[in-house]
Design an enzyme around this catalytic site. Structure first.
Site, PDB file in Angstrom:
ATOM      1  N   TYR A  19     -43.791  15.582 -10.812  1.00 49.76           N
ATOM      2  CA  TYR A  19     -42.894  16.702 -10.539  1.00 49.76           C
ATOM      3  C   TYR A  19     -41.534  16.269  -9.996  1.00 49.76           C
ATOM      4  CZ  TYR A  19     -47.254  19.321 -10.915  1.00 49.76           C
ATOM      5  OH  TYR A  19     -48.429  19.845 -11.366  1.00 49.76           O
ATOM      6  N   HIS A  24     -38.299  22.798 -10.078  1.00 52.94           N
ATOM      7  CA  HIS A  24     -38.983  23.374  -8.909  1.00 52.94           C
ATOM      8  C   HIS A  24     -38.776  22.520  -7.653  1.00 52.94           C
ATOM      9  CE1 HIS A  24     -41.209  26.887  -8.105  1.00 52.94           C
ATOM     10  NE2 HIS A  24     -42.440  26.477  -8.287  1.00 52.94           N
ATOM     11  N   ASN A  71     -47.769  26.172  -3.764  1.00 52.37           N
ATOM     12  CA  ASN A  71     -48.448  27.408  -3.382  1.00 52.37           C
ATOM     13  C   ASN A  71     -49.289  27.262  -2.115  1.00 52.37           C
ATOM     14  OD1 ASN A  71     -50.413  25.820  -4.515  1.00 52.37           O
ATOM     15  ND2 ASN A  71     -51.283  27.398  -5.827  1.00 52.37           N
ATOM     16  N   ASN A 117     -43.876  31.032  -5.372  1.00 58.83           N
ATOM     17  CA  ASN A 117     -45.153  30.769  -4.703  1.00 58.83           C
ATOM     18  C   ASN A 117     -45.015  30.022  -3.387  1.00 58.83           C
ATOM     19  OD1 ASN A 117     -46.801  32.072  -6.578  1.00 58.83           O
ATOM     20  ND2 ASN A 117     -46.913  30.270  -7.901  1.00 58.83           N
TER      21      ASN A 117
END
Length: 197
Positions: A19, A24, A71, A117
């Site tokens: 990631y 994000h 999240n 989230n």
């Protein structure tokens, strides 16, 4: 330096190499830049948060990057805030926002999660959304789903603009902690960096 001026500034993102360069993780990019600019070592870890403590233009601050997935990022940040006795008013959360065009900034004193989230997890952990946040626009995709877009990597055009966006976001954080939220809002809300072609 009085303890009530201590800020906890956290950037939201997902841990791990997969990631690392995704949209994000905008919050992580800004935290890394602030740490580099102000000589704050992020090498400490507590409650699943990588963090460092130092000064941003004379204001004592803790920079943090939660290492739980997005999240589930609320509980680690809540634990760190409780440990350092930081109130919600001195918690600044930096996160990506698909409802803002790429590079646009928006500072808010409080609010909802807007489907994010990470912010949703924070609101659950802190019992509401009355904490300041710096939203950094990543835009939406007409082709990809929301999930694919936020977990996707930047386009070549976005990469060209990324550093100026991060630089402006860093300036916004400095303004918030040194001058106050209202000043930060007045100076940066709705702004995007001008990138020459």
């Amino acid at each position: 330096m009085s303890q009530d001026r201590l800020w906890l500034i956290v950037g939201l993102g997902n841990p791990g190499r997969r990631y690392q360069e995704t949209r994000h993780n905008m919050g992580f990019f800004v935290i890394d830049g602030l740490a580099q600019d102000h000589g704050i070592d992020l090498g400490r870890e507590k409650f699943q948060v990588h963090f460092g403590r130092g000064f941003i233009d004379g204001v004592e601050s803790i920079l943090g990057k939660p290492q739980a997935f997005m999240n589930r990022s609320g509980p680690p940040i809540r634990q760190l805030a409780d440990y350092f006795r930081i109130t919600k008013g001195n918690l600044l959360v930096i996160h990506d926002d698909i409802d803002l065009i790429f590079g646009k900034l928006k500072i808010k004193e409080k609010g909802g999660h807007g489907g994010h989230n990470g912010v949703k997890s924070l609101m659950e952990s802190f019992g509401g959304g009355d904490f300041p946040r710096l939203r950094v626009g990543i835009g939406r995709s007409e082709q990809a789903s929301v999930t694919d877009h936020v977990h996707g990597k930047y386009t070549s055009e976005e990469k060209r603009q990324l550093q100026p966006v991060v630089d402006m976001a860093k300036d916004a954080v400095v303004a918030i902690v040194t001058e106050g939220l209202t000043s930060g809002m007045n100076r940066f809300n709705g702004k995007r960096p001008v990138v020459s072609s």
